[in-house]
Design a protein around this motif. Sequence first.
Motif, PDB file in Angstrom:
ATOM      1  N   MET A 297      11.229 -10.126  22.687  1.00 21.59           N
ATOM      2  CA  MET A 297      11.828  -8.971  23.361  1.00 21.59           C
ATOM      3  C   MET A 297      13.219  -9.313  23.903  1.00 21.59           C
ATOM      4  O   MET A 297      14.177  -8.535  23.725  1.00 21.59           O
ATOM      5  CB  MET A 297      10.915  -8.515  24.503  1.00 21.59           C
ATOM      6  CG  MET A 297      11.387  -7.268  25.227  1.00 21.59           C
ATOM      7  SD  MET A 297      11.260  -5.790  24.199  1.00 21.59           S
ATOM      8  CE  MET A 297       9.475  -5.626  24.086  1.00 21.59           C
ATOM      9  N   ASP A 298      13.358 -10.467  24.531  1.00 22.50           N
ATOM     10  CA  ASP A 298      14.657 -10.872  25.088  1.00 22.50           C
ATOM     11  C   ASP A 298      15.707 -10.975  23.987  1.00 22.50           C
ATOM     12  O   ASP A 298      16.837 -10.496  24.145  1.00 22.50           O
ATOM     13  CB  ASP A 298      14.525 -12.214  25.812  1.00 22.50           C
ATOM     14  CG  ASP A 298      13.773 -12.103  27.128  1.00 22.50           C
ATOM     15  OD1 ASP A 298      13.649 -10.972  27.644  1.00 22.50           O
ATOM     16  OD2 ASP A 298      13.311 -13.142  27.632  1.00 22.50           O
TER      17      ASP A 298
ATOM     18  N   VAL B 280       3.215   3.484  23.356  1.00 17.45           N
ATOM     19  CA  VAL B 280       4.118   4.612  23.621  1.00 17.45           C
ATOM     20  C   VAL B 280       5.574   4.194  23.401  1.00 17.45           C
ATOM     21  O   VAL B 280       6.352   4.893  22.742  1.00 17.45           O
ATOM     22  CB  VAL B 280       3.917   5.133  25.062  1.00 17.45           C
ATOM     23  CG1 VAL B 280       4.978   6.186  25.406  1.00 17.45           C
ATOM     24  CG2 VAL B 280       2.520   5.722  25.219  1.00 17.45           C
ATOM     25  N   GLN B 281       5.948   3.022  23.914  1.00 16.15           N
ATOM     26  CA  GLN B 281       7.315   2.535  23.725  1.00 16.15           C
ATOM     27  C   GLN B 281       7.562   2.157  22.265  1.00 16.15           C
ATOM     28  O   GLN B 281       8.670   2.342  21.747  1.00 16.15           O
ATOM     29  CB  GLN B 281       7.574   1.328  24.630  1.00 16.15           C
ATOM     30  CG  GLN B 281       9.026   0.920  24.737  1.00 16.15           C
ATOM     31  CD  GLN B 281       9.913   1.994  25.360  1.00 16.15           C
ATOM     32  OE1 GLN B 281       9.460   2.779  26.191  1.00 16.15           O
ATOM     33  NE2 GLN B 281      11.171   2.034  24.945  1.00 16.15           N
ATOM     34  N   ALA B 282       6.548   1.643  21.607  1.00 16.00           N
ATOM     35  CA  ALA B 282       6.672   1.308  20.187  1.00 16.00           C
ATOM     36  C   ALA B 282       6.971   2.561  19.367  1.00 16.00           C
ATOM     37  O   ALA B 282       7.851   2.560  18.498  1.00 16.00           O
ATOM     38  CB  ALA B 282       5.384   0.649  19.684  1.00 16.00           C
ATOM     39  N   ILE B 283       6.258   3.624  19.646  1.00 10.92           N
ATOM     40  CA  ILE B 283       6.473   4.886  18.933  1.00 10.92           C
ATOM     41  C   ILE B 283       7.871   5.427  19.220  1.00 10.92           C
ATOM     42  O   ILE B 283       8.566   5.907  18.313  1.00 10.92           O
ATOM     43  CB  ILE B 283       5.384   5.913  19.328  1.00 10.92           C
ATOM     44  CG1 ILE B 283       4.032   5.464  18.762  1.00 10.92           C
ATOM     45  CG2 ILE B 283       5.734   7.317  18.842  1.00 10.92           C
ATOM     46  CD1 ILE B 283       2.842   6.226  19.317  1.00 10.92           C
ATOM     47  N   TYR B 284       8.313   5.323  20.464  1.00 10.89           N
ATOM     48  CA  TYR B 284       9.653   5.785  20.835  1.00 10.89           C
ATOM     49  C   TYR B 284      10.730   5.043  20.041  1.00 10.89           C
ATOM     50  O   TYR B 284      11.669   5.660  19.510  1.00 10.89           O
ATOM     51  CB  TYR B 284       9.857   5.584  22.336  1.00 10.89           C
ATOM     52  CG  TYR B 284      11.248   5.917  22.813  1.00 10.89           C
ATOM     53  CD1 TYR B 284      11.689   7.230  22.901  1.00 10.89           C
ATOM     54  CD2 TYR B 284      12.138   4.898  23.168  1.00 10.89           C
ATOM     55  CE1 TYR B 284      12.976   7.539  23.336  1.00 10.89           C
ATOM     56  CE2 TYR B 284      13.416   5.189  23.604  1.00 10.89           C
ATOM     57  CZ  TYR B 284      13.829   6.510  23.688  1.00 10.89           C
ATOM     58  OH  TYR B 284      15.106   6.802  24.107  1.00 10.89           O
TER      59      TYR B 284
ATOM     60  N   ASN C 129      12.092  -3.653  14.785  1.00 14.61           N
ATOM     61  CA  ASN C 129      11.507  -4.917  15.242  1.00 14.61           C
ATOM     62  C   ASN C 129      11.067  -4.846  16.700  1.00 14.61           C
ATOM     63  O   ASN C 129      10.052  -5.442  17.083  1.00 14.61           O
ATOM     64  CB  ASN C 129      12.511  -6.058  15.034  1.00 14.61           C
ATOM     65  CG  ASN C 129      12.581  -6.513  13.595  1.00 14.61           C
ATOM     66  OD1 ASN C 129      11.646  -7.106  13.080  1.00 14.61           O
ATOM     67  ND2 ASN C 129      13.682  -6.208  12.925  1.00 14.61           N
ATOM     68  N   LEU C 130      11.805  -4.105  17.519  1.00 16.50           N
ATOM     69  CA  LEU C 130      11.390  -3.891  18.908  1.00 16.50           C
ATOM     70  C   LEU C 130      10.079  -3.106  18.957  1.00 16.50           C
ATOM     71  O   LEU C 130       9.220  -3.384  19.806  1.00 16.50           O
ATOM     72  CB  LEU C 130      12.478  -3.137  19.674  1.00 16.50           C
ATOM     73  CG  LEU C 130      13.602  -3.978  20.275  1.00 16.50           C
ATOM     74  CD1 LEU C 130      14.708  -3.070  20.804  1.00 16.50           C
ATOM     75  CD2 LEU C 130      13.093  -4.886  21.383  1.00 16.50           C
ATOM     76  N   ALA C 131       9.932  -2.140  18.072  1.00 18.72           N
ATOM     77  CA  ALA C 131       8.695  -1.356  18.029  1.00 18.72           C
ATOM     78  C   ALA C 131       7.492  -2.259  17.759  1.00 18.72           C
ATOM     79  O   ALA C 131       6.443  -2.132  18.411  1.00 18.72           O
ATOM     80  CB  ALA C 131       8.795  -0.283  16.942  1.00 18.72           C
ATOM     81  N   LEU C 132       7.657  -3.181  16.820  1.00 17.02           N
ATOM     82  CA  LEU C 132       6.561  -4.102  16.511  1.00 17.02           C
ATOM     83  C   LEU C 132       6.260  -5.006  17.701  1.00 17.02           C
ATOM     84  O   LEU C 132       5.097  -5.306  17.998  1.00 17.02           O
ATOM     85  CB  LEU C 132       6.921  -4.936  15.280  1.00 17.02           C
ATOM     86  CG  LEU C 132       5.813  -5.835  14.710  1.00 17.02           C
ATOM     87  CD1 LEU C 132       4.592  -5.012  14.321  1.00 17.02           C
ATOM     88  CD2 LEU C 132       6.328  -6.628  13.522  1.00 17.02           C
ATOM     89  N   THR C 133       7.303  -5.418  18.417  1.00 17.58           N
ATOM     90  CA  THR C 133       7.114  -6.261  19.601  1.00 17.58           C
ATOM     91  C   THR C 133       6.337  -5.510  20.681  1.00 17.58           C
ATOM     92  O   THR C 133       5.406  -6.040  21.290  1.00 17.58           O
ATOM     93  CB  THR C 133       8.472  -6.720  20.151  1.00 17.58           C
ATOM     94  OG1 THR C 133       9.240  -7.307  19.089  1.00 17.58           O
ATOM     95  CG2 THR C 133       8.303  -7.745  21.258  1.00 17.58           C
ATOM     96  N   HIS C 134       6.719  -4.258  20.929  1.00 18.75           N
ATOM     97  CA  HIS C 134       5.993  -3.439  21.903  1.00 18.75           C
ATOM     98  C   HIS C 134       4.531  -3.263  21.463  1.00 18.75           C
ATOM     99  O   HIS C 134       3.627  -3.279  22.303  1.00 18.75           O
ATOM    100  CB  HIS C 134       6.657  -2.069  22.054  1.00 18.75           C
ATOM    101  CG  HIS C 134       7.915  -2.088  22.871  1.00 18.75           C
ATOM    102  ND1 HIS C 134       7.932  -2.455  24.201  1.00 18.75           N
ATOM    103  CD2 HIS C 134       9.197  -1.776  22.543  1.00 18.75           C
ATOM    104  CE1 HIS C 134       9.169  -2.365  24.667  1.00 18.75           C
ATOM    105  NE2 HIS C 134       9.960  -1.960  23.678  1.00 18.75           N
TER     106      HIS C 134
END
Length: 282
Positions: A157-158, A194-198, A182-187
Amino acid sequence: NETIEIAERIDNDALLAHGYMRVSANAWARGDYGLHRQALNQSLELAQTTRQFFVEANAFCGLGNNDAIHNMQDDALMHYSQALLIARANGFRQLENMLVSNVGVIHQLHGNFTQARENFLRSLQVSIELGDRYGAALAEINLGVLANMLGEPLKAMDRLLQALTTFQEIGSQRMEAEVLVNLALTHHYMGDQVQAIYCCKQAITIDQSHQFLYIDSPAHLNLGRSFEAMEQIHSAKSEYQKVLELQTEDSPANNAIIAQAGLARLAFRQGKTDQRKRSAFH
């Protein structure tokens, strides 16, 4: 392509090599990997004939990228090695640095995570020395993806947030969309669906605005994963099916295989649910 038309009209092979390189870049952004490879091969032949070493090295690099995305790691390493030889011989330090990072990706795919990390960190350091913000952000993405593979989503994430900030600041929307996926997969790994979907929907919005269609498949795949984790079976099934609909003859097989596995899990889960319902009436 206007450059190709002009180059053919004035019979300028050097300009034609650049034209085909631009065609390959546009094809990559659209996910047309067959045209991408074809244009690179044409550019490579012309660059070698006209002794344009920078174009030649970039063509080898592009062919390596095409190989890598199709799981042809040995071919990718061969093309990257050829590009590195040209880059080092001609002092193309920024290109050399990017290739070091690309070779790190191949090490990662081979499971050599220590060497991969060394390559990414070296690329990050050199990018900072060169003032190459794009290269530094690319290294951050690679370090983030590696952290996810090693089960370290907080570190991922960082890295990814740093890359996202840089790409937004320099206006690289294509790479911004790639980081968001890639952030979505991390979430997803961290349990924040919810954040992954966003993040996925943000990436798809950028893709639809700029026709960066190669991002659509992994974005819909990640949506399927998150909806499945939330037990929203209908939505998950719809997203996995979109991945299969996006699949073409030249597309990498990985996303489709993962989507098919997701659909199989959903079908199994639905079968067990139906069986419980039938048992309730016996």
